[in-house]
Scaffold this motif. Structure first.
Motif, short mmCIF file in Angstrom:
data_model
loop_
_atom_site.label_atom_id
_atom_site.label_comp_id
_atom_site.label_asym_id
_atom_site.label_seq_id
_atom_site.Cartn_x
_atom_site.Cartn_y
_atom_site.Cartn_z
N ARG A 108 -16.86 -26.52 3.84
CA ARG A 108 -15.64 -26.96 3.16
C ARG A 108 -14.46 -27.14 4.12
N GLU A 147 -20.76 -13.83 4.45
CA GLU A 147 -20.90 -14.59 3.21
C GLU A 147 -19.73 -15.55 3.04
N TYR A 170 -12.02 -17.99 7.01
CA TYR A 170 -12.62 -17.86 5.69
C TYR A 170 -11.82 -18.52 4.57
N SER A 191 -13.34 -20.90 1.99
CA SER A 191 -14.54 -20.42 1.28
C SER A 191 -14.44 -20.56 -0.23
N ASN A 192 -13.22 -20.64 -0.74
CA ASN A 192 -13.00 -20.68 -2.20
C ASN A 192 -13.55 -19.41 -2.85
N ARG A 193 -13.37 -18.29 -2.17
CA ARG A 193 -13.79 -16.98 -2.68
C ARG A 193 -12.60 -16.02 -2.59
N ARG A 249 -20.18 -18.47 5.42
CA ARG A 249 -21.26 -19.36 4.96
C ARG A 249 -20.73 -20.36 3.92
N HIS A 250 -19.82 -19.90 3.08
CA HIS A 250 -19.21 -20.79 2.09
C HIS A 250 -18.10 -21.65 2.70
#
Length: 228
Positions: free
Chosen positions: A103, A95, A143, A146-148, A98-99
């Motif tokens: 970016r 996940e 990752y 991802s901005n997560r 994917r983000h």
């Protein structure tokens, strides 16, 4: 008691935590090893207070557990628990990737390339002591775009619980060529902005690592009824 000179920039507790974490992840302190507060305090030339606080932090991360009559020990994970952690890694990391892929900036790609080059050199030189941490750093850089941040924080904590096993798995299984190849394929998909391909390759890579690790540990551990 005067703190060791190497503990000067951040708080003593922070640095004791980081040093103990590194020694656990590297295998210097193996699973089941008793972490005696007085011995650690003497080694680092600090009081027992920051040592106790550091062990409590590592307990929260899952690297240390407190047991009656033994105190703090390096946490042991059953095969079922390790498999569960890898399944959680696959869900969360796919996940994140994917983000992240849409970016990623040229600087992000360069950062991934740089750590992969260091990782490749560690493979070629047989520098086993660096494999686990470099593997974790490679995945972390994949990752970051991802901005997560909260999900990434969880993934990093899971990584703390599996990195020492991943390092052992690479050494025992001889799967370094496959791991190196899979890393480069994932990076190539990221460069091509092919999100679905990158995620599929990552999922397969984590599955392969899990299967190889479980096979290695199943062969190395005596049957104790803790895992199926």
């Amino acid at each position: 008691m005067t703190a060791s000179p190497r503990f000067t920039r951040r708080t003593i507790t922070d640095q004791v935590t980081e040093d103990l974490r590194a020694r656990i992840l590297s295998g210097d302190f193996p699973a089941g090893f008793q972490l005696r507060q007085d011995a650690i305090a003497a080694e680092y030339n600090v009081s027992r207070i920051p040592v106790r606080e550091a062990l409590q932090r590592l307990d929260a991360e899952g690297l240390v557990s407190f047991q009656p009559h033994k105190g703090a020990i390096v946490a042991h994970l059953s095969l079922d628990e390790i498999e569960e952690l890898f399944e959680a890694r696959k869900l969360l990391e796919c996940e994140l990737l994917r983000h992240a892929v849409p970016r990623m900036t040229p600087e992000d790609i360069k950062s991934i390339e740089d750590i992969l080059a260091v990782y490749d050199e560690a493979f070629r030189s047989g520098d086993i002591s660096k494999w686990g941490e470099l593997n974790r750093e490679f995945h972390d850089r994949l990752y970051r775009a991802s901005n997560r941040p909260k999900t990434l924080e969880i993934v990093r904590m899971i990584g703390n619980n599996t990195v020492r096993f991943t390092q052992a798995q690479l050494a025992l299984s001889g799967a370094t060529d496959r791991a190196e190849r899979e890393h480069h394929h994932i990076l190539d998909a990221c460069k091509a902005r092919d999100v679905d391909c990158a995620v599929e390759l990552l999922a397969s890579h984590i599955d392969n690592s899990k299967t190889s690790l479980i096979d290695c540990l199943r062969g190395a551990r005596p049957s104790d009824g803790t895992a199926s």
